[in-house]
Motif scaffolding. Structure first.
Motif, PDB file in Angstrom:
ATOM      1  N   LEU A  34      53.259 -22.122  -3.613  1.00  0.00           N
ATOM      2  CA  LEU A  34      51.804 -21.415  -2.881  1.00  0.00           C
ATOM      3  C   LEU A  34      52.412 -20.034  -3.204  1.00  0.00           C
ATOM      4  CD1 LEU A  34      51.257 -23.449   0.076  1.00  0.00           C
ATOM      5  CD2 LEU A  34      49.562 -23.479  -1.967  1.00  0.00           C
ATOM      6  N   ASP A  35      51.678 -19.139  -3.795  1.00  0.00           N
ATOM      7  CA  ASP A  35      52.447 -17.732  -3.612  1.00  0.00           C
ATOM      8  C   ASP A  35      51.581 -17.401  -1.770  1.00  0.00           C
ATOM      9  OD1 ASP A  35      49.620 -15.862  -5.691  1.00  0.00           O
ATOM     10  OD2 ASP A  35      49.301 -17.163  -3.642  1.00  0.00           O
ATOM     11  N   LYS A  36      51.678 -16.464  -1.543  1.00  0.00           N
ATOM     12  CA  LYS A  36      52.030 -16.221   0.100  1.00  0.00           C
ATOM     13  C   LYS A  36      49.998 -15.885  -0.185  1.00  0.00           C
ATOM     14  CE  LYS A  36      55.879 -12.947   2.221  1.00  0.00           C
ATOM     15  NZ  LYS A  36      56.386 -12.312   1.684  1.00  0.00           N
ATOM     16  N   GLU A  37      49.279 -15.256  -1.304  1.00  0.00           N
ATOM     17  CA  GLU A  37      48.319 -15.222  -0.754  1.00  0.00           C
ATOM     18  C   GLU A  37      47.421 -17.130  -0.421  1.00  0.00           C
ATOM     19  OE1 GLU A  37      46.425 -11.098  -3.088  1.00  0.00           O
ATOM     20  OE2 GLU A  37      46.307 -13.228  -3.919  1.00  0.00           O
ATOM     21  N   ALA A  38      48.134 -17.600  -1.705  1.00  0.00           N
ATOM     22  CA  ALA A  38      47.789 -19.059  -1.182  1.00  0.00           C
ATOM     23  C   ALA A  38      47.571 -19.791   0.082  1.00  0.00           C
ATOM     24  CB  ALA A  38      47.827 -19.867  -2.284  1.00  0.00           C
ATOM     25  N   ALA A  39      48.568 -19.068   0.561  1.00  0.00           N
ATOM     26  CA  ALA A  39      49.164 -19.855   2.003  1.00  0.00           C
ATOM     27  C   ALA A  39      48.734 -19.031   2.309  1.00  0.00           C
ATOM     28  CB  ALA A  39      51.195 -20.033   2.128  1.00  0.00           C
ATOM     29  N   GLU A  82      56.717 -30.862   1.085  1.00  0.00           N
ATOM     30  CA  GLU A  82      57.663 -29.477   1.145  1.00  0.00           C
ATOM     31  C   GLU A  82      56.241 -28.818   1.279  1.00  0.00           C
ATOM     32  OE1 GLU A  82      61.459 -30.149   0.445  1.00  0.00           O
ATOM     33  OE2 GLU A  82      61.277 -27.810  -0.142  1.00  0.00           O
ATOM     34  N   LYS A  83      56.571 -27.779   1.431  1.00  0.00           N
ATOM     35  CA  LYS A  83      55.719 -26.009   1.015  1.00  0.00           C
ATOM     36  C   LYS A  83      56.473 -25.507   0.740  1.00  0.00           C
ATOM     37  CE  LYS A  83      53.534 -24.459   4.344  1.00  0.00           C
ATOM     38  NZ  LYS A  83      52.720 -24.245   5.838  1.00  0.00           N
ATOM     39  N   ARG A  84      56.221 -24.639  -0.383  1.00  0.00           N
ATOM     40  CA  ARG A  84      57.463 -23.702  -1.143  1.00  0.00           C
ATOM     41  C   ARG A  84      56.948 -22.316  -0.912  1.00  0.00           C
ATOM     42  NH1 ARG A  84      61.226 -27.797  -4.693  1.00  0.00           N
ATOM     43  NH2 ARG A  84      62.414 -29.118  -2.812  1.00  0.00           N
ATOM     44  N   ILE A  85      56.913 -21.524  -0.865  1.00  0.00           N
ATOM     45  CA  ILE A  85      55.978 -20.319  -0.603  1.00  0.00           C
ATOM     46  C   ILE A  85      56.557 -18.620  -1.226  1.00  0.00           C
ATOM     47  CG2 ILE A  85      54.786 -18.007   0.363  1.00  0.00           C
ATOM     48  CD1 ILE A  85      54.530 -20.934   2.715  1.00  0.00           C
ATOM     49  N   PHE A  86      56.513 -18.374  -2.232  1.00  0.00           N
ATOM     50  CA  PHE A  86      56.434 -17.085  -3.060  1.00  0.00           C
ATOM     51  C   PHE A  86      55.632 -16.264  -3.063  1.00  0.00           C
ATOM     52  CE2 PHE A  86      59.994 -19.781  -3.991  1.00  0.00           C
ATOM     53  CZ  PHE A  86      59.555 -21.002  -4.540  1.00  0.00           C
ATOM     54  N   ASP A  87      56.033 -14.691  -3.081  1.00  0.00           N
ATOM     55  CA  ASP A  87      55.590 -13.528  -3.069  1.00  0.00           C
ATOM     56  C   ASP A  87      54.167 -13.451  -3.930  1.00  0.00           C
ATOM     57  OD1 ASP A  87      58.143 -11.135  -2.016  1.00  0.00           O
ATOM     58  OD2 ASP A  87      57.395 -12.390  -1.090  1.00  0.00           O
ATOM     59  N   VAL A 137      54.706 -34.812  -7.354  1.00  0.00           N
ATOM     60  CA  VAL A 137      54.272 -34.603  -8.039  1.00  0.00           C
ATOM     61  C   VAL A 137      53.345 -33.189  -7.176  1.00  0.00           C
ATOM     62  CG1 VAL A 137      51.235 -34.309  -6.979  1.00  0.00           C
ATOM     63  CG2 VAL A 137      51.907 -36.499  -6.791  1.00  0.00           C
ATOM     64  N   TYR A 138      53.298 -32.159  -7.877  1.00  0.00           N
ATOM     65  CA  TYR A 138      53.794 -30.567  -7.226  1.00  0.00           C
ATOM     66  C   TYR A 138      52.514 -29.817  -7.366  1.00  0.00           C
ATOM     67  CZ  TYR A 138      59.097 -31.014  -8.025  1.00  0.00           C
ATOM     68  OH  TYR A 138      59.604 -31.309  -8.011  1.00  0.00           O
ATOM     69  N   PHE A 139      51.727 -29.260  -6.807  1.00  0.00           N
ATOM     70  CA  PHE A 139      50.915 -28.505  -7.042  1.00  0.00           C
ATOM     71  C   PHE A 139      50.747 -27.162  -6.793  1.00  0.00           C
ATOM     72  CE2 PHE A 139      46.695 -30.670  -5.056  1.00  0.00           C
ATOM     73  CZ  PHE A 139      46.750 -32.231  -4.279  1.00  0.00           C
ATOM     74  N   LEU A 140      50.381 -26.064  -7.762  1.00  0.00           N
ATOM     75  CA  LEU A 140      50.959 -24.929  -7.636  1.00  0.00           C
ATOM     76  C   LEU A 140      49.382 -24.805  -7.584  1.00  0.00           C
ATOM     77  CD1 LEU A 140      52.244 -22.275  -9.360  1.00  0.00           C
ATOM     78  CD2 LEU A 140      51.827 -22.963 -11.497  1.00  0.00           C
ATOM     79  N   VAL A 141      49.610 -23.840  -6.421  1.00  0.00           N
ATOM     80  CA  VAL A 141      48.240 -23.069  -6.572  1.00  0.00           C
ATOM     81  C   VAL A 141      48.460 -21.836  -6.023  1.00  0.00           C
ATOM     82  CG1 VAL A 141      46.231 -23.242  -4.422  1.00  0.00           C
ATOM     83  CG2 VAL A 141      47.479 -24.890  -4.718  1.00  0.00           C
ATOM     84  N   CYS A 142      47.715 -20.615  -6.273  1.00  0.00           N
ATOM     85  CA  CYS A 142      47.787 -19.184  -5.943  1.00  0.00           C
ATOM     86  C   CYS A 142      46.826 -18.544  -5.580  1.00  0.00           C
ATOM     87  CB  CYS A 142      48.336 -18.724  -7.588  1.00  0.00           C
ATOM     88  SG  CYS A 142      50.189 -19.689  -7.937  1.00  0.00           S
ATOM     89  N   GLY A 143      46.532 -17.411  -5.409  1.00  0.00           N
ATOM     90  CA  GLY A 143      45.343 -15.700  -5.057  1.00  0.00           C
ATOM     91  C   GLY A 143      44.746 -16.867  -3.602  1.00  0.00           C
ATOM     92  N   LYS A 144      43.821 -15.143  -3.282  1.00  0.00           N
ATOM     93  CA  LYS A 144      43.084 -15.418  -2.086  1.00  0.00           C
ATOM     94  C   LYS A 144      42.556 -16.620  -1.847  1.00  0.00           C
ATOM     95  CE  LYS A 144      43.405 -13.351   2.005  1.00  0.00           C
ATOM     96  NZ  LYS A 144      44.535 -13.220   3.052  1.00  0.00           N
ATOM     97  N   ASN A 145      42.339 -16.883  -3.044  1.00  0.00           N
ATOM     98  CA  ASN A 145      40.614 -17.491  -2.927  1.00  0.00           C
ATOM     99  C   ASN A 145      41.365 -18.621  -2.868  1.00  0.00           C
ATOM    100  OD1 ASN A 145      42.367 -17.760  -5.469  1.00  0.00           O
ATOM    101  ND2 ASN A 145      40.054 -18.765  -6.802  1.00  0.00           N
ATOM    102  N   LYS A 146      42.459 -19.309  -2.317  1.00  0.00           N
ATOM    103  CA  LYS A 146      42.569 -20.544  -2.531  1.00  0.00           C
ATOM    104  C   LYS A 146      42.746 -21.366  -1.332  1.00  0.00           C
ATOM    105  CE  LYS A 146      41.733 -22.451  -6.778  1.00  0.00           C
ATOM    106  NZ  LYS A 146      42.922 -22.698  -7.594  1.00  0.00           N
ATOM    107  N   GLU A 147      42.799 -19.665  -0.380  1.00  0.00           N
ATOM    108  CA  GLU A 147      43.660 -19.793   1.089  1.00  0.00           C
ATOM    109  C   GLU A 147      43.234 -20.521   2.110  1.00  0.00           C
ATOM    110  OE1 GLU A 147      43.509 -15.954   3.091  1.00  0.00           O
ATOM    111  OE2 GLU A 147      44.050 -16.693   4.651  1.00  0.00           O
ATOM    112  N   ASP A 148      41.251 -20.815   2.190  1.00  0.00           N
ATOM    113  CA  ASP A 148      40.782 -21.251   2.759  1.00  0.00           C
ATOM    114  C   ASP A 148      41.212 -22.942   2.569  1.00  0.00           C
ATOM    115  OD1 ASP A 148      37.680 -22.229   3.630  1.00  0.00           O
ATOM    116  OD2 ASP A 148      38.593 -22.083   5.125  1.00  0.00           O
TER     117      ASP A 148
END
Ligand code: 6PG
Length: 233
Positions: free
Chosen positions: A226-231, A2-7, A187-198
């Protein structure tokens, strides 16, 4: 999955903090959690310290680590030190509930010692320890825990805890192995930031070149916070 995306990163961490609060409340008795290091978790830990220090029954929570650097606990690179500064020092959790990987010990010995600590303190299912919650980050090279793209054999290791090497720095690490991570209930992945998008895109597409693509709990749940940048939104 499940993907959960936030600002923002803060919104994402706040949502994950609320989720952890709910998951801990659902569990009867002791809750076994393995934490990752790096910088992203500091967002989450600060929110847990600020908003949940009195809400969560920390005496039921048992903290372990997903990985640790081979440095002493007072070293600025220590995952334990980061967690102590942003979380442990701000909540009322018994010292006996905190099982740190001793980065100051010889690695080959500590991976065996820590495996024994897990065997003694974490319930087993299917012949492997079963954590209720495992928090993971994602490196921009596709590693997670300290399982790096040039050490994919750790995804299938028969050990509970293994030695690893950070490929760029050569830094020695200790890490839970793939089978242990995939034996957990969530398992929870917490991933934020534009550098992780790819890399997020590659992992969500299960690109077999990267270790994080192989994290899929056998019976448990997999979440990407995920934040919007990482997503990439
Ligand atoms: C570590 C972590 C590692 C981390 C990723 C992402 O010991 O560094 O366990 O797997 O989760 O490297 O790190 P950032 O959150 O700093 O991007």
């Amino acid at each position: 999955m499940e993907k959960r995306i936030f600002d923002t990163g803060e919104d994402t961490a706040a949502a994950l903090a609320a989720e952890l609060y709910n998951r801990i409340a659902e569990v009867q008795g002791e809750v076994y959690i393995a934490l990752s290091g790096g910088s992203t978790p500091t967002l989450l830990f600060s929110i847990l310290s600020a908003d949940y220090s009195q809400k969560i029954e920390w005496s039921r929570v048992k903290f372990f680590w997903v990985d640790e650097r081979a440095v002493p606990p007072e070293d600025v690179q220590s995952n334990y030190r980061m967690t102590a500064e942003t979380l442990l020092n701000h909540i009322n959790i018994p010292d006996t509930n905190v099982f740190r990987i001793r980065g100051e010990s010889p690695v080959k010995k500590e991976v065996l010692t820590y495996a024994e600590i897990i065997r003694t303190n974490v319930p087993f299912v299917n012949g492997l320890p079963v954590f209720d919650i495992i928090l993971l980050g994602l490196g921009d090279d596709g590693h997670t825990a300290s399982i790096f793209p040039d050490q994919m054999e750790l995804l299938k290791s028969k050990e509970i805890c293994a030695e690893a090497v950070q490929p760029q720095s050569g830094q020695t690490r200790m890490t839970l192995t793939g089978p242990v991570i995939n034996n957990s209930r969530s398992v929870y992945f917490l991933v934020c930031g534009k550098n992780k998008e790819d890399m997020v895109k590659r992992i969500l597409n299960k690109d077999p070149r990267y270790p994080a693509s192989f994290i899929q709990p056998n019976k448990g749940h997999l979440y990407f916070y995920l934040d919007k940048e990482a997503a990439g939104e």
